[in-house]
Enzyme design. Structure first.
Site, PDB file in Angstrom:
ATOM      1  N   CYS A  18      76.047  55.009  42.967  1.00 26.21           N
ATOM      2  CA  CYS A  18      76.862  54.998  41.742  1.00 26.21           C
ATOM      3  C   CYS A  18      76.365  53.947  40.742  1.00 26.21           C
ATOM      4  CB  CYS A  18      78.315  54.742  42.102  1.00 26.21           C
ATOM      5  SG  CYS A  18      78.535  53.420  43.322  1.00 26.21           S
TER       6      CYS A  18
ATOM      7  N   HIS B 226      83.739  50.224  39.226  1.00 25.97           N
ATOM      8  CA  HIS B 226      82.886  49.055  38.977  1.00 25.97           C
ATOM      9  C   HIS B 226      82.875  48.749  37.477  1.00 25.97           C
ATOM     10  CE1 HIS B 226      81.387  49.765  42.994  1.00 25.97           C
ATOM     11  NE2 HIS B 226      80.637  50.804  42.648  1.00 25.97           N
TER      12      HIS B 226
HETATM   13  N1  LIG Z   1      82.283  56.096  47.928  1.00 27.37           N
HETATM   14  C1  LIG Z   1      81.530  55.855  46.899  1.00 27.37           C
HETATM   15  O1  LIG Z   1      81.969  55.285  45.896  1.00 27.37           O
HETATM   16  C2  LIG Z   1      80.104  56.318  46.863  1.00 27.37           C
HETATM   17  C3  LIG Z   1      79.473  56.378  45.625  1.00 27.37           C
HETATM   18  C4  LIG Z   1      78.153  56.847  45.548  1.00 27.37           C
HETATM   19  C5  LIG Z   1      77.477  57.175  46.716  1.00 27.37           C
HETATM   20  N2  LIG Z   1      78.121  57.065  47.914  1.00 27.37           N
HETATM   21  C6  LIG Z   1      77.359  57.436  49.108  1.00 27.37           C
HETATM   22  O2  LIG Z   1      77.774  58.736  49.533  1.00 27.37           O
HETATM   23  C7  LIG Z   1      77.659  58.853  50.949  1.00 27.37           C
HETATM   24  C8  LIG Z   1      79.019  59.230  51.503  1.00 27.37           C
HETATM   25  O3  LIG Z   1      79.951  58.203  51.210  1.00 27.37           O
HETATM   26  P1  LIG Z   1      81.505  58.460  51.104  1.00 27.37           P
HETATM   27  O4  LIG Z   1      82.068  57.299  50.376  1.00 27.37           O
HETATM   28  O5  LIG Z   1      81.792  59.835  50.622  1.00 27.37           O
HETATM   29  O6  LIG Z   1      81.926  58.351  52.638  1.00 27.37           O
HETATM   30  P2  LIG Z   1      83.332  58.760  53.288  1.00 27.37           P
HETATM   31  O7  LIG Z   1      83.490  57.889  54.479  1.00 27.37           O
HETATM   32  O8  LIG Z   1      84.405  58.817  52.280  1.00 27.37           O
HETATM   33  O9  LIG Z   1      83.073  60.261  53.755  1.00 27.37           O
HETATM   34  C9  LIG Z   1      82.212  60.581  54.804  1.00 27.37           C
HETATM   35  C10 LIG Z   1      82.709  61.868  55.463  1.00 27.37           C
HETATM   36  O10 LIG Z   1      81.763  62.245  56.462  1.00 27.37           O
HETATM   37  C11 LIG Z   1      82.460  62.549  57.652  1.00 27.37           C
HETATM   38  N3  LIG Z   1      81.554  62.312  58.789  1.00 27.37           N
HETATM   39  C12 LIG Z   1      81.349  61.174  59.512  1.00 27.37           C
HETATM   40  N4  LIG Z   1      80.388  61.373  60.430  1.00 27.37           N
HETATM   41  C13 LIG Z   1      79.987  62.668  60.309  1.00 27.37           C
HETATM   42  C14 LIG Z   1      79.021  63.467  60.969  1.00 27.37           C
HETATM   43  N5  LIG Z   1      78.263  62.986  61.972  1.00 27.37           N
HETATM   44  N6  LIG Z   1      78.878  64.763  60.579  1.00 27.37           N
HETATM   45  C15 LIG Z   1      79.633  65.287  59.573  1.00 27.37           C
HETATM   46  N7  LIG Z   1      80.566  64.564  58.913  1.00 27.37           N
HETATM   47  C16 LIG Z   1      80.723  63.269  59.274  1.00 27.37           C
HETATM   48  C17 LIG Z   1      83.703  61.670  57.646  1.00 27.37           C
HETATM   49  O11 LIG Z   1      84.733  62.193  58.462  1.00 27.37           O
HETATM   50  C18 LIG Z   1      84.061  61.706  56.154  1.00 27.37           C
HETATM   51  O12 LIG Z   1      84.891  62.803  55.835  1.00 27.37           O
HETATM   52  C19 LIG Z   1      77.100  57.502  51.429  1.00 27.37           C
HETATM   53  O13 LIG Z   1      75.703  57.581  51.425  1.00 27.37           O
HETATM   54  C20 LIG Z   1      77.537  56.547  50.331  1.00 27.37           C
HETATM   55  O14 LIG Z   1      76.746  55.391  50.256  1.00 27.37           O
HETATM   56  C21 LIG Z   1      79.411  56.670  48.017  1.00 27.37           C
END
Ligand SMILES: NC(=O)c1ccc[n+]([C@@H]2O[C@H](COP(=O)([O-])OP(=O)(O)OC[C@H]3O[C@@H](n4cnc5c(N)ncnc54)[C@H](O)[C@@H]3O)[C@@H](O)[C@H]2O)c1
Length: 351
Positions: free
Chosen positions: A145, A225
């Site tokens: 992000c 942010h």
């Molecule tokens: N949250 C943010 O603000 C944000 C912003 C930009 C990028 N990201 C990136 O996006 C990615 C995901 O982050 P997020 O915040 O959505 O995470 P999150 O924890 O909200 O969601 C992850 C999801 O994946 C599921 N999960 C866990 N292990 C799994 C597996 N082995 N197989 C399938 N599903 C599984 C979880 O149950 C959950 O629903 C990361 O790389 C993070 O760095 C996050």
């Protein structure tokens, strides 16, 4: 090439990013959401079912647990991979890297998110900067992000011939709202232990020419942010010229203190009132009335909705990898139209 075909997309990990990606894919005319996979068995994936999305367990065991919870999964991730042209992996940091051999074995194109390292795909993506270099690749990483906001804004200044170097301070939200009962800081500020912080070098994985240094501090709130930037321009310039250059990005939008948008919460409230799904602010929201220019230096601040900013980029990355659209500008237009990104956040008065 232009969209007479449809691409079938799977989303692995239906969390903060995955559920937004799934909704955004479903909103595109040239894509079909084939299904979503996860390990959860509670209300989070229950909502996916209610939306009519086909649900898959990450493994056969997870599918069985979903079945026991009455969620009627279609199968497991391998079954989903049989159905798709491309998978967007939105599982937590480092989990996605572990899934890559599974995608490669099956010859399925894939996208990972910013929690993964550049090296896992060898390509890092930000639509307005390097769409063309992703065309036809088997994989890319949509940068995080904060990095997406840095690349978007600096690309706009670079395109206008104004960017010499940029130095930014990032105030980072402590955790995501839905899990703020589990962690996050209170009553303190937590500086990142190194200067520069990782976002500057990360921006250079998209565009090595960017001369950018970032410093970051975690702050006790969960909304979004906030960035402060000091940019050395290539020459003396004016406020009007810098605003016009930033406005060259279709995904930078201006807000004003004077128009009742002085803070992160008021901008999020506006997104809710506009009916954006999940109150998403996809744009970098730059405070127009704060931006100032002194000689060859520009100073500005902006808000980054960490949960939403990477969603349009992910949609464009799908079109680039699958060559559904070879013209980056055309893909960006389609994505913007489907998600209601118009370049303006405050609606024009009608009549
Ligand atoms: N949250 C943010 O603000 C944000 C912003 C930009 C990028 N990201 C990136 O996006 C990615 C995901 O982050 P997020 O915040 O959505 O995470 P999150 O924890 O909200 O969601 C992850 C999801 O994946 C599921 N999960 C866990 N292990 C799994 C597996 N082995 N197989 C399938 N599903 C599984 C979880 O149950 C959950 O629903 C990361 O790389 C993070 O760095 C996050």
């Amino acid at each position: 090439m232009n969209g007479s075909r449809e691409v079938r997309v799977g989303v692995n990990g239906y969390g903060v990013i995955g559920k937004r990606v799934a909704d955004a894919v479903a909103a595109q005319e040239d894509m079909v959401l084939a299904g979503v996979a996860d390990v959860a068995t509670d209300w989070r994936v229950g909502v996916a079912r209610r939306k009519g999305y086909a649900l898959y367990g990450a493994t056969a065991e997870h599918a069985a647990a979903m079945r026991s919870a009455g969620l009627e999964p279609v199968g497991d991730l391998d079954d989903l991979l049989d159905e798709v042209d491309i998978v967007v992996d939105c599982t937590p940091k480092k989990v996605a890297a572990g899934n890559i051999p599974r995608y490669r074995e099956r010859g399925v194109r894939f996208i990972v998110q910013g929690g993964e390292k550049h090296e896992v795909t060898g390509h890092s993506f930000s639509a307005e900067n390097n769409y063309a270099s992703a065309l036809g690749r088997d994989a890319t990483r949509v940068v995080s992000c904060n990095t997406t906001s840095v690349v978007r804004t600096l690309t706009a200044l670079k395109r206008a011939g104004l960017l010499r170097r940029a130095r930014g301070t990032l105030l980072r939200r402590a955790t995501d709202p839905w899990e703020s009962h589990l962690g996050g800081i209170m009553n303190t500020l937590l500086p990142e232990p190194t200067i520069p912080s990782h976002q500057g070098p990360d921006a250079q994985t998209v565009d090595p020419e960017l001369d950018v240094v970032t410093m970051a501090v975690k702050v006790p709130e969960t909304i979004a942010h906030l960035h402060y930037w000091a940019v050395q321009l290539t020459r003396e310039s004016s406020r009007e010229e810098v605003l016009e250059a930033l406005g060259g990005s279709t995904r930078v939008a201006f807000i004003e203190h004077g128009a009742g948008l002085p803070a992160l919460n008021s901008v999020k409230e506006l997104m809710a009132d506009l009916g954006r799904p999940h109150d998403n602010l996809y744009e970098v929201a730059v405070w127009e009335d704060m931006l100032s220019v002194r000689g060859d230096e520009a100073f500005y601040a902006y808000m980054v909705d960490n949960q939403a900013i990477v969603i349009p980029e992910t949609i464009d990355a799908i079109r680039a990898l699958t060559e559904l659209e070879t013209d980056g500008a055309a893909s960006i237009r389609k994505t913007n139209e489907a998600l209601g990104i118009t370049g303006r956040l405050v609606p024009e008065p009608t009549g």
